[in-house]
Design an enzyme around this catalytic site. Structure first.
Site, mmCIF file in Angstrom:
data_model
loop_
_atom_site.group_PDB
_atom_site.id
_atom_site.type_symbol
_atom_site.label_atom_id
_atom_site.label_comp_id
_atom_site.label_asym_id
_atom_site.label_seq_id
_atom_site.Cartn_x
_atom_site.Cartn_y
_atom_site.Cartn_z
ATOM 1 C CG PHE A 1 -1.489 -33.430 -12.466
ATOM 2 C CD1 PHE A 1 -0.186 -33.512 -12.916
ATOM 3 C CD2 PHE A 1 -1.722 -32.853 -11.233
ATOM 4 C CE1 PHE A 1 0.862 -33.018 -12.153
ATOM 5 C CE2 PHE A 1 -0.679 -32.361 -10.456
ATOM 6 C CZ PHE A 1 0.625 -32.440 -10.925
ATOM 7 C CE LYS A 2 2.422 -29.266 -13.124
ATOM 8 N NZ LYS A 2 2.896 -30.544 -13.656
ATOM 9 C CG ASP A 3 -5.852 -28.717 -17.471
ATOM 10 O OD1 ASP A 3 -5.396 -27.572 -17.647
ATOM 11 O OD2 ASP A 3 -5.829 -29.591 -18.347
#
Ligand SMILES: *Cc1c(COP(=O)(O)O)cnc(C)c1O
Length: 449
Positions: A104-106
């Site tokens: 999810f860091k993207d």
């Protein structure tokens, strides 16, 4: 919209300045001075990028609106298929792993570099920026991709040698950009994060860098530019569920978030404060259950051994973004006092009203059992971080809950295969193929490559 420091609310700066600075000079984190309201029911049909544009425009009021839209569209072009995908089983899964690095860091790290480059340019800052990033595995690669060969911005990533999976390690070590350096350290994530914070506050280092016209900034979720983009998918999943008629208009639902540095769930709190109909925000932890203890007892006690788990991105004892929540619930004076206690003795107490939160933690066995059970009974495959969250949802018997699915199961193939009771190869890369053979779930192209 202005941004304040959690340790000095008289300091007010613009969004562009806050993104460039990353962290306030007083050691505090930047927070918005207020929460703008946003009615999702009037915005049900927006695409992900248009929704992101509307929400981010409420905070980044000093960005040109058309420029901001272009930045958002360019940043999210790197996602495969759907940007945020909601899968409805017994619970709802908000899959946040279809970006370039399968975690999810993207969502924030594809955007932050472009926001930062724009902010620097429009503020007339010509100096070089050095991004310092501590990672427990996923932030590092997402940041390296986001800052791939960016002009006048270099990036340095620190990761714990023994604290990340082979895939995470390979993802970071094989980055071929010219402006990056990746260093593995002896120690754990907290050691890496502490080192980064120390460098930030070291006057000597700052002076040395200043001679070379280099300024430090951060890609960790202490940067407000990381936090704001994460608000969007809470609204997006709500709209999606209304459109799919899984929930009714205005109905309150809960969100369960596998939590480490408290960034992702804090974005959910921001969404709630902006008017999203939220029943509960559930803080899910692994065996490093500092947050569970804090939200049940009011004492934050980091005096304990960090445990290595199969959900390494949550192996964290000092949750940086909690400082922001405490600020929203109290004042800069109280934050300063608590953070001093934390710094001096690794412990502080704070009795606040946290009615909108629930918490819980899952042991390794529980997480593995949950992964196996959900795959068997619901045909849904999840990674260990998501497994922690699903376990808490089951234990607390929560209904109508969105589980934030933060990483692709293929990023943790060995642990997932082990959870499913399959034989695992010593070669973690071979396990990707085995997991695919056993489950038929598609391998993300980034990992395949
Ligand atoms: C970073 C990460 C988390 C924790 O998110 P925080 O914002 O640090 O609370 C959970 N799961 C995965 C897969 C992550 O990469």
């Amino acid at each position: 919209m202005k941004f304040l420091s959690t340790r000095n609310s008289n300091l007010k700066i613009s969004g562009r300045e806050a993104i460039v600075k990353g962290i306030s000079e007083d050691g505090g984190l930047f927070v918005p001075e207020s929460f703008p309201s946003f009615d999702i029911m009037e915005n049900l049909d927006l695409s992900y990028t248009d929704l992101a544009h509307k929400i981010l425009s409420l905070y980044l009021t000093d960005f040109d609106s058309q420029d901001l839209l272009k930045i958002i569209e360019k940043s999210y072009a790197s996602f495969e298929d759907e940007i945020a995908k909601v899968t409805c089983k017994k619970d709802f899964y908000l899959e946040l792993y279809h970006g370039r690095t399968s975690a999810f860091k993207d969502f924030a790290l594809c955007l932050l570099p472009n926001l930062l480059a724009y902010a620097k340019k429009s503020l007339g800052i010509k100096d070089k920026t050095l991004i310092l990033t501590a990672t427990s595995g996923d932030t590092g690669k997402a940041a390296l991709e986001g800052f791939y060969n960016t002009e006048d911005i270099d990036i340095l990533v620190l990761y714990p040698t023994e604290g990340v999976s082979s895939i995470q390690k390979a993802q970071m070590d094989t980055t071929d950009s010219l402006n990056s350096k990746v260093i593995s350290i002896d120690g754990n994530f907290d050691d890496a994060q502490t080192a980064v914070k120390k460098i930030f506050n070291d006057k000597k280092i700052k002076e040395e860098l200043k001679k070379e016209n280099i300024y430090l900034s951060s890609a960790n979720s202490i940067n407000i530019g990381r936090l704001l983009p994460q608000i969007v998918y809470y609204f997006y999943s709500y709209a999606d569920l209304v459109k799919k008629e899984k929930i009714s208009a205005g109905e309150k639902i809960s969100f369960c978030v596998p939590t480490g540095n408290f960034g992702d769930i804090l974005a959910g709190y921001y969404a709630k404060e902006m008017g999203l109909p939220v029943e509960k925000l559930v803080i899910a932890s692994n065996d490093n259950n500092v947050l569970t203890d804090f939200f049940t007892s009011g004492t934050y006690d980091a005096n304990r051994e960090l445990v290595k788990t199969i959900s390494p991105s949550m192996d964290i004892l000092v949750s940086s973004n909690l400082e922001r929540l405490i600020f929203h619930k109290s004042s800069d004076e109280i934050v300063k006092e608590k953070m001093k206690d934390l710094n001096d003795s690794h412990i502080f107490t704070f009795e606040g009203d946290f009615d909108e939160f629930l918490c819980g933690y899952a042991s390794e066995e529980e997480t593995k059992n949950t992964i196996a059970k959900t795959f068997k009974e619901e045909g849904y495959l999840m990674d260990p971080h998501t497994g922690v969250a699903k376990n808490i949802v089951d234990k607390l018997e929560l209904k109508k809950t969105v589980i934030l699915s933060t990483a692709s199961p293929y990023k943790f193939s060995s642990s997932v295969l082990d959870a499913l009771g399959e034989n695992i190869s010593k070669d973690e890369f071979e396990n990707i193929n085995i997991l695919h053979e056993k489950t038929g779930v598609k391998i993300p192209s980034e990992i395949k490559n």
